[in-house]
Design an enzyme around this catalytic site. Sequence first.
Site, mmCIF file in Angstrom:
data_model
loop_
_atom_site.group_PDB
_atom_site.id
_atom_site.type_symbol
_atom_site.label_atom_id
_atom_site.label_comp_id
_atom_site.label_asym_id
_atom_site.label_seq_id
_atom_site.Cartn_x
_atom_site.Cartn_y
_atom_site.Cartn_z
ATOM 1 N N TYR A 15 0.820 -1.217 0.000
ATOM 2 C CA TYR A 15 0.000 0.000 0.000
ATOM 3 C C TYR A 15 0.855 1.269 0.000
ATOM 4 C CZ TYR A 15 -3.392 3.303 2.174
ATOM 5 O OH TYR A 15 -4.186 4.383 2.491
ATOM 6 N N ILE A 16 1.681 1.439 1.013
ATOM 7 C CA ILE A 16 2.470 2.677 1.112
ATOM 8 C C ILE A 16 3.646 2.635 0.140
ATOM 9 C CG2 ILE A 16 3.745 4.200 2.687
ATOM 10 C CD1 ILE A 16 2.063 2.796 4.958
ATOM 11 N N ASP A 35 9.586 -7.452 -3.421
ATOM 12 C CA ASP A 35 8.399 -7.788 -2.635
ATOM 13 C C ASP A 35 8.155 -9.296 -2.762
ATOM 14 O OD1 ASP A 35 5.714 -5.740 -1.710
ATOM 15 O OD2 ASP A 35 5.603 -7.925 -1.581
ATOM 16 N N LEU A 37 5.252 -10.624 -2.137
ATOM 17 C CA LEU A 37 3.804 -10.742 -2.419
ATOM 18 C C LEU A 37 3.083 -11.595 -1.362
ATOM 19 C CD1 LEU A 37 3.779 -11.062 -6.337
ATOM 20 C CD2 LEU A 37 3.730 -8.995 -4.929
ATOM 21 N N PHE A 85 10.084 -0.729 3.333
ATOM 22 C CA PHE A 85 8.684 -0.849 3.778
ATOM 23 C C PHE A 85 8.347 -2.276 4.189
ATOM 24 C CE2 PHE A 85 7.178 3.265 2.398
ATOM 25 C CZ PHE A 85 7.988 3.610 1.340
ATOM 26 N N SER A 129 6.905 3.709 13.054
ATOM 27 C CA SER A 129 5.498 3.802 13.446
ATOM 28 C C SER A 129 5.343 4.537 14.762
ATOM 29 C CB SER A 129 4.946 2.381 13.594
ATOM 30 O OG SER A 129 3.719 2.397 14.291
ATOM 31 N N TYR A 154 3.717 -5.729 17.247
ATOM 32 C CA TYR A 154 4.063 -4.927 16.062
ATOM 33 C C TYR A 154 4.853 -3.693 16.490
ATOM 34 C CZ TYR A 154 3.578 -1.307 12.540
ATOM 35 O OH TYR A 154 3.859 -0.295 11.652
ATOM 36 N N LYS A 158 8.994 -2.450 15.903
ATOM 37 C CA LYS A 158 9.455 -1.150 15.395
ATOM 38 C C LYS A 158 10.418 -0.497 16.392
ATOM 39 C CE LYS A 158 7.263 -1.212 11.499
ATOM 40 N NZ LYS A 158 7.983 -1.319 10.220
ATOM 41 N N LEU A 203 -9.133 0.238 10.143
ATOM 42 C CA LEU A 203 -10.451 0.871 10.178
ATOM 43 C C LEU A 203 -10.971 1.263 8.807
ATOM 44 C CD1 LEU A 203 -12.824 2.169 11.746
ATOM 45 C CD2 LEU A 203 -11.406 4.236 11.949
ATOM 46 N N ARG A 234 -7.019 9.026 16.657
ATOM 47 C CA ARG A 234 -5.889 8.699 15.793
ATOM 48 C C ARG A 234 -5.556 9.889 14.891
ATOM 49 N NH1 ARG A 234 -5.702 5.211 18.859
ATOM 50 N NH2 ARG A 234 -5.396 2.933 18.575
ATOM 51 N N GLY A 300 -4.318 -4.437 22.380
ATOM 52 C CA GLY A 300 -3.198 -3.840 21.634
ATOM 53 C C GLY A 300 -3.452 -2.391 21.246
HETATM 54 C C1 WQD Z 1 -7.566 2.524 14.191
HETATM 55 C C2 WQD Z 1 -8.697 2.650 15.205
HETATM 56 C C3 WQD Z 1 -9.250 0.610 16.306
HETATM 57 C C4 WQD Z 1 -10.882 -1.510 12.889
HETATM 58 C C5 WQD Z 1 -2.298 1.716 12.524
HETATM 59 C C6 WQD Z 1 -1.489 0.881 11.574
HETATM 60 C C7 WQD Z 1 -0.181 0.553 12.184
HETATM 61 C C8 WQD Z 1 0.498 1.808 12.694
HETATM 62 C C9 WQD Z 1 -0.385 2.532 13.662
HETATM 63 C C10 WQD Z 1 1.964 2.569 10.983
HETATM 64 C C11 WQD Z 1 -8.419 1.856 16.481
HETATM 65 C C12 WQD Z 1 -10.417 1.126 15.472
HETATM 66 C C13 WQD Z 1 -10.286 -0.549 13.689
HETATM 67 C C14 WQD Z 1 -12.245 -1.837 13.089
HETATM 68 C C15 WQD Z 1 -12.360 -0.227 14.845
HETATM 69 N N1 WQD Z 1 0.814 2.681 11.633
HETATM 70 N N2 WQD Z 1 -11.024 0.081 14.634
HETATM 71 N N3 WQD Z 1 -12.934 -1.169 14.065
HETATM 72 O O1 WQD Z 1 -4.405 0.108 15.213
HETATM 73 O O2 WQD Z 1 -4.145 2.624 14.934
HETATM 74 O O3 WQD Z 1 -2.664 0.974 13.672
HETATM 75 O O4 WQD Z 1 -1.587 2.838 12.956
HETATM 76 O O5 WQD Z 1 2.896 1.931 11.224
HETATM 77 O O6 WQD Z 1 0.605 -0.082 11.187
HETATM 78 O O7 WQD Z 1 -2.209 -0.313 11.308
HETATM 79 O O8 WQD Z 1 -5.033 1.277 13.032
HETATM 80 O O9 WQD Z 1 -6.964 1.156 11.550
HETATM 81 O O10 WQD Z 1 -6.361 -0.890 12.938
HETATM 82 O O11 WQD Z 1 -7.321 1.114 14.059
HETATM 83 O O12 WQD Z 1 -13.009 0.361 15.716
HETATM 84 O O13 WQD Z 1 -12.853 -2.718 12.407
HETATM 85 O O14 WQD Z 1 -9.868 2.107 14.633
HETATM 86 O O15 WQD Z 1 -9.711 0.075 17.539
HETATM 87 O O16 WQD Z 1 -8.935 2.575 17.582
HETATM 88 P P1 WQD Z 1 -4.093 1.254 14.345
HETATM 89 P P2 WQD Z 1 -6.447 0.595 12.825
#
Ligand code: WQD
Length: 342
Positions: A15-16, A35, A37, A85, A129, A154, A158, A203, A234, A300
């Site tokens: 993606y990124i 990559d 894949l 990445f 991250s 995760y 990092k 999300l 976030r 987490g």
């Molecule tokens: C965001 C919010 C969930 C899914 C990401 C990247 C990670 C790192 C940090 C770069 C949280 C909530 C999610 C759903 C929900 N970035 N959620 N329902 O966990 O912040 O991590 O940013 O390195 O690589 O993945 O992202 O999108 O999983 O969650 O309510 O079905 O959305 O609880 O509060 P996260 P996320």
Amino acid sequence: MALTKKILVTGGAGYIGAHTVVELINAGYEPVIIDDLSKSDRTLLEGIEKITGKKVNFQKGDCCDKVFVRDVFKTQGPFSSVLHFAAYKSVGESVQIPLTYYQNNIDSLVTMLAVMKENNVTDFIFSSSCTVYGQPDQIPVNESAPFKRAESPYGATKQMCERILEDAHLNGYRVISLRYFNPVGAHPSAQLGELPIGAPNNLVPYVTQTAAGVREKLTVFGNDYNTPDGSCLRDFIHVVDLAIAHVKAMEYLAKRPEDKLCEAFNVGTGVGVSVLQLIDKFEKATGVKFAYTIGPRRPGDVEKVYADPAKVNAALNWKTKYTLEESLLHAWQWEKKIRNIQ
Ligand code: WQD
């Protein structure tokens, strides 16, 4: 290192990585993608070619495979920089399979650094991250914040990778770690975007798949946090803004060949948005409503985190340009394209 336009991009089919490859080509560089894949397919490689009109130099293989990586340096180099990445990146998934995350994310980094050394390549841009901070005591969070205990394996990988890079720097590498917040959205052309395998962990792809009818409903993981509306906060940054930050970081190093640099930058918008606010913004930006329910907290997750981007804004002369509404609209346009929805 002789200045060449060839840049090695690991995880460049992701993606990124794919969005960054487009920006590298736009800036006149010649990216070479590695990559395996395992978390992506050739869709985004095709998207890169459609956007740029250029054939992509793609080498299929695993960054943990030293023989493969050595061969790429030998046959596709010389490289002036490496943008790394390649890593597994789901907070939720890492809680379920921690050893897979430790092995992959750390072994791929160490292998890449070792082969760089053999080829006298020193400049390294690392995909880090905001999860390195754990739950910060102060938000917005800046780069002087301490690394607290990471909330997920995760985030722990990092933290460990950044420590490895600090020690590598003492042995001649020049490093910039870009601490991402929440990358979202898709290329405005709708030729690139997120392609989660199976049910999305993140999300926004879950939102767009629910809006597209692929998922029955979104579950909001908790609305009992200490935030204005109870859902997590976030910093959602457009993936194209993030991609451009990588090109700027690479050029920042290239312009300072004599400096033994080891820097970290928080790459975010500086604006905290809650999960429930994002849902509302999606509906306003796209006119599409979708079903969601409130469920239990996800192990987490940190409660709230968003960036103080002052350091990266000044050092790289870069800041985010897209709004969250644009990110969500682009994400939706991408979802409609891959689902053939008019
Ligand atoms: C965001 C919010 C969930 C899914 C990401 C990247 C990670 C790192 C940090 C770069 C949280 C909530 C999610 C759903 C929900 N970035 N959620 N329902 O966990 O912040 O991590 O940013 O390195 O690589 O993945 O992202 O999108 O999983 O969650 O309510 O079905 O959305 O609880 O509060 P996260 P996320």
